[in-house]
Motif scaffolding. Structure first.
Motif, PDB file in Angstrom:
ATOM      1  N   SER A   1       0.843  -1.198   0.000  1.00 22.18           N
ATOM      2  CA  SER A   1       0.000   0.000   0.000  1.00 22.18           C
ATOM      3  C   SER A   1       0.879   1.249   0.000  1.00 22.18           C
ATOM      4  O   SER A   1       2.057   1.192   0.329  1.00 22.18           O
ATOM      5  N   ARG A   2       0.265   2.344  -0.355  1.00 22.28           N
ATOM      6  CA  ARG A   2       0.987   3.615  -0.350  1.00 22.28           C
ATOM      7  C   ARG A   2       1.420   3.980   1.075  1.00 22.28           C
ATOM      8  O   ARG A   2       2.501   4.527   1.281  1.00 22.28           O
TER       9      ARG A   2
ATOM     10  N   GLN B   1       4.505   2.137   1.838  1.00 20.13           N
ATOM     11  CA  GLN B   1       5.638   2.746   1.148  1.00 20.13           C
ATOM     12  C   GLN B   1       6.122   3.981   1.897  1.00 20.13           C
ATOM     13  O   GLN B   1       7.323   4.207   2.020  1.00 20.13           O
ATOM     14  N   GLN B   2       5.203   4.766   2.406  1.00 19.23           N
ATOM     15  CA  GLN B   2       5.583   5.942   3.176  1.00 19.23           C
ATOM     16  C   GLN B   2       6.290   5.544   4.466  1.00 19.23           C
ATOM     17  O   GLN B   2       7.249   6.203   4.892  1.00 19.23           O
TER      18      GLN B   2
ATOM     19  N   LEU C   1       3.896  -0.504  -6.754  1.00 19.10           N
ATOM     20  CA  LEU C   1       2.810  -0.654  -5.786  1.00 19.10           C
ATOM     21  C   LEU C   1       1.830  -1.732  -6.244  1.00 19.10           C
ATOM     22  O   LEU C   1       1.406  -1.756  -7.390  1.00 19.10           O
TER      23      LEU C   1
ATOM     24  N   ALA D   1       6.755   3.856  -6.549  1.00 20.72           N
ATOM     25  CA  ALA D   1       5.300   3.884  -6.708  1.00 20.72           C
ATOM     26  C   ALA D   1       4.835   3.015  -7.873  1.00 20.72           C
ATOM     27  O   ALA D   1       3.729   2.469  -7.845  1.00 20.72           O
TER      28      ALA D   1
END
Length: 140
Positions: free
Chosen positions: A79-80, A83-84, A127, A124
């Motif tokens: 998920s984003r 990733q963050q 993802l 990204a």
């Protein structure tokens, strides 16, 4: 979370193995969030095994490293938000890597390999994909 993270530093590989698996599961399911903890797990994964340590050469630590490979290789790609979280772990990971004493096995790791991992898992465009088994091998 304190008692589990203390097990990472206990010096007992069996206890550290339980902590690694438990903490990675808590991170995976969003029960905890800690860039510093994620950074420590990354460095544990990259740290070469000790050829003189019985647990390192037995199946115990091999299984933990395989767990970390599967977890870290796919965590950021899920998920984003993950990733963050991985991106936020980059700075603490580099700080810990740089601060490692000259006697640490981390000194045997190429910094470019750690950076490559962070770039790959925070891309990204990746993802929603999964890492292939050969993509998550530690290259020290």
């Amino acid at each position: 979370m304190g008692p589990l993270t203390a097990l990472l530093d206990s010096g007992e590989k069996e206890e550290a193995a339980v902590a690694v698996i438990g903490l990675s599961k808590l991170l995976l399911h969003g029960r905890i969030s800690s860039p510093r903890l994620l950074a420590r797990l990354v460095l544990l994964w990259f740290e070469p095994t000790d050829p003189d340590a019985e647990f390192d050469n037995g199946s115990g630590w091999v299984e933990v490293r395989a767990h970390l490979a599967a977890f870290l290789g796919n965590y950021g790609l899920m998920s984003r938000e993950h990733q963050q979280a991985v991106a936020a772990a980059l700075e603490p990971a580099l700080q810990m890597f740089i601060a490692a004493p000259g006697t640490s096995r981390l000194c045997l790791v190429e910094p470019a390999n750690i950076l490559d991992f962070f770039v790959r898992v925070t891309d990204a465009a990746q993802l929603g994909t999964r890492c292939a088994d050969d993509d998550v091998q530690v290259r020290s």
